[in-house]
Write a protein that holds these residues in place. Structure first.
Motif, PDB file in Angstrom:
ATOM      1  N   LYS A   1       0.838  -1.205   0.000  1.00 17.13           N
ATOM      2  CA  LYS A   1       0.000   0.000   0.000  1.00 17.13           C
ATOM      3  C   LYS A   1       0.865   1.245   0.000  1.00 17.13           C
ATOM      4  CE  LYS A   1      -3.998  -1.590   2.625  1.00 17.13           C
ATOM      5  NZ  LYS A   1      -4.769  -1.352   3.861  1.00 17.13           N
ATOM      6  N   ASN A   2       0.289   2.321  -0.509  1.00 12.92           N
ATOM      7  CA  ASN A   2       0.929   3.629  -0.390  1.00 12.92           C
ATOM      8  C   ASN A   2       0.308   4.381   0.786  1.00 12.92           C
ATOM      9  OD1 ASN A   2      -1.515   4.724  -1.291  1.00 12.92           O
ATOM     10  ND2 ASN A   2      -0.799   4.978  -3.387  1.00 12.92           N
ATOM     11  N   HIS A   3       0.675   5.634   0.936  1.00 16.70           N
ATOM     12  CA  HIS A   3       0.180   6.441   2.050  1.00 16.70           C
ATOM     13  C   HIS A   3      -1.317   6.783   1.929  1.00 16.70           C
ATOM     14  CE1 HIS A   3       1.220   9.227  -1.119  1.00 16.70           C
ATOM     15  NE2 HIS A   3       0.487  10.140  -0.534  1.00 16.70           N
ATOM     16  N   LEU A   4      -1.930   6.503   0.789  1.00 11.78           N
ATOM     17  CA  LEU A   4      -3.360   6.749   0.573  1.00 11.78           C
ATOM     18  C   LEU A   4      -4.185   5.470   0.731  1.00 11.78           C
ATOM     19  CD1 LEU A   4      -2.974   9.020  -2.577  1.00 11.78           C
ATOM     20  CD2 LEU A   4      -3.399   9.752  -0.213  1.00 11.78           C
TER      21      LEU A   4
ATOM     22  N   GLU B   1      -8.083   0.335  -4.424  1.00 14.87           N
ATOM     23  CA  GLU B   1      -8.164   0.210  -2.973  1.00 14.87           C
ATOM     24  C   GLU B   1      -8.607  -1.188  -2.539  1.00 14.87           C
ATOM     25  OE1 GLU B   1     -10.761   3.578  -2.443  1.00 14.87           O
ATOM     26  OE2 GLU B   1      -9.028   4.869  -1.987  1.00 14.87           O
ATOM     27  N   ALA B   2      -8.342  -2.176  -3.375  1.00 13.66           N
ATOM     28  CA  ALA B   2      -8.633  -3.584  -3.082  1.00 13.66           C
ATOM     29  C   ALA B   2      -7.690  -4.429  -3.932  1.00 13.66           C
ATOM     30  CB  ALA B   2     -10.095  -3.896  -3.413  1.00 13.66           C
ATOM     31  N   ASP B   3      -7.846  -5.756  -3.865  1.00 11.64           N
ATOM     32  CA  ASP B   3      -7.029  -6.629  -4.709  1.00 11.64           C
ATOM     33  C   ASP B   3      -7.171  -6.209  -6.167  1.00 11.64           C
ATOM     34  OD1 ASP B   3      -6.689  -7.936  -2.324  1.00 11.64           O
ATOM     35  OD2 ASP B   3      -7.569  -9.827  -2.976  1.00 11.64           O
ATOM     36  N   VAL B   4      -6.069  -6.293  -6.914  1.00  9.56           N
ATOM     37  CA  VAL B   4      -6.055  -5.851  -8.308  1.00  9.56           C
ATOM     38  C   VAL B   4      -5.864  -7.055  -9.229  1.00  9.56           C
ATOM     39  CG1 VAL B   4      -4.902  -4.385 -10.012  1.00  9.56           C
ATOM     40  CG2 VAL B   4      -5.163  -3.586  -7.660  1.00  9.56           C
ATOM     41  N   ILE B   5      -6.670  -7.092 -10.284  1.00  5.57           N
ATOM     42  CA  ILE B   5      -6.565  -8.115 -11.325  1.00  5.57           C
ATOM     43  C   ILE B   5      -5.932  -7.465 -12.554  1.00  5.57           C
ATOM     44  CG2 ILE B   5      -7.809  -9.766 -12.783  1.00  5.57           C
ATOM     45  CD1 ILE B   5      -8.141 -10.343  -9.793  1.00  5.57           C
TER      46      ILE B   5
END
Length: 158
Positions: A49-52, A99-103
């Motif tokens: 994750k990043n800071h956002l 902001e969730a798992d990425v496909i």
């Protein structure tokens, strides 16, 4: 490409662990691998994750790299040919925060077959752009979070 998903995922983990540790660190998983399409999922975890609280863009690049390259590696292996594979350029358009798992999806199987045919026949390096689309199906369905165009470069090794 008669490889099972379990076998493909084992090979991806080994490749990541021994050759490109950042791939292993991001924990990609192959969901679909067939003649036309590859889909890779990278889970959104604290480590990527990043800071956002969205997926760090470097991890998005890892997912695009795996989706664009794994199909070419798998197709060349199933032909019994070794290739040198690299990406010569990358352009990316980041559309929305994942902001969730990425496909990561690449549907350029036919193009990759043509590239492999050409390099095996000529012995020359072949470069073509492949497109990878990143989505967050759990939050946004098929809406793209990012679109990557990577110039895949392959050359048959004697």
């Amino acid at each position: 490409m008669k490889k099972t998903l379990a076998h493909a995922n084992r090979m991806l983990k080994l490749f990541g662990f021994f050759k490109v540790p950042l791939i292993w660190y991001c924990r990609p998983k192959i969901l679909v691998l067939n003649e036309e399409r590859v889909q890779i999922r990278i889970p959104l975890k604290r480590r990527n994750k990043n800071h956002l609280n969205s997926m760090y863009f470097g991890v998005l690049a890892v997912g695009a790299d795996v989706a664009g390259g794994f199909m070419a590696m798998s197709k060349s292996e199933s032909r019994g040919k070794k290739i040198s594979l690299a990406f010569k350029s990358v352009t990316a358009e980041f559309l929305k925060r994942p902001e969730a798992d990425v496909i990561f999806t690449c549907d350029d199987g036919k193009l990759i077959d043509e590239m492999l045919d050409q390099t095996i026949a000529s012995g020359e390096r072949v470069n073509q752009p492949v497109r990878i689309t990143a989505t967050c199906p759990t939050l946004h369905g098929d809406e793209p979070m990012a679109i990557f165009d990577l110039t895949l470069s392959v050359k048959a090794i004697n």
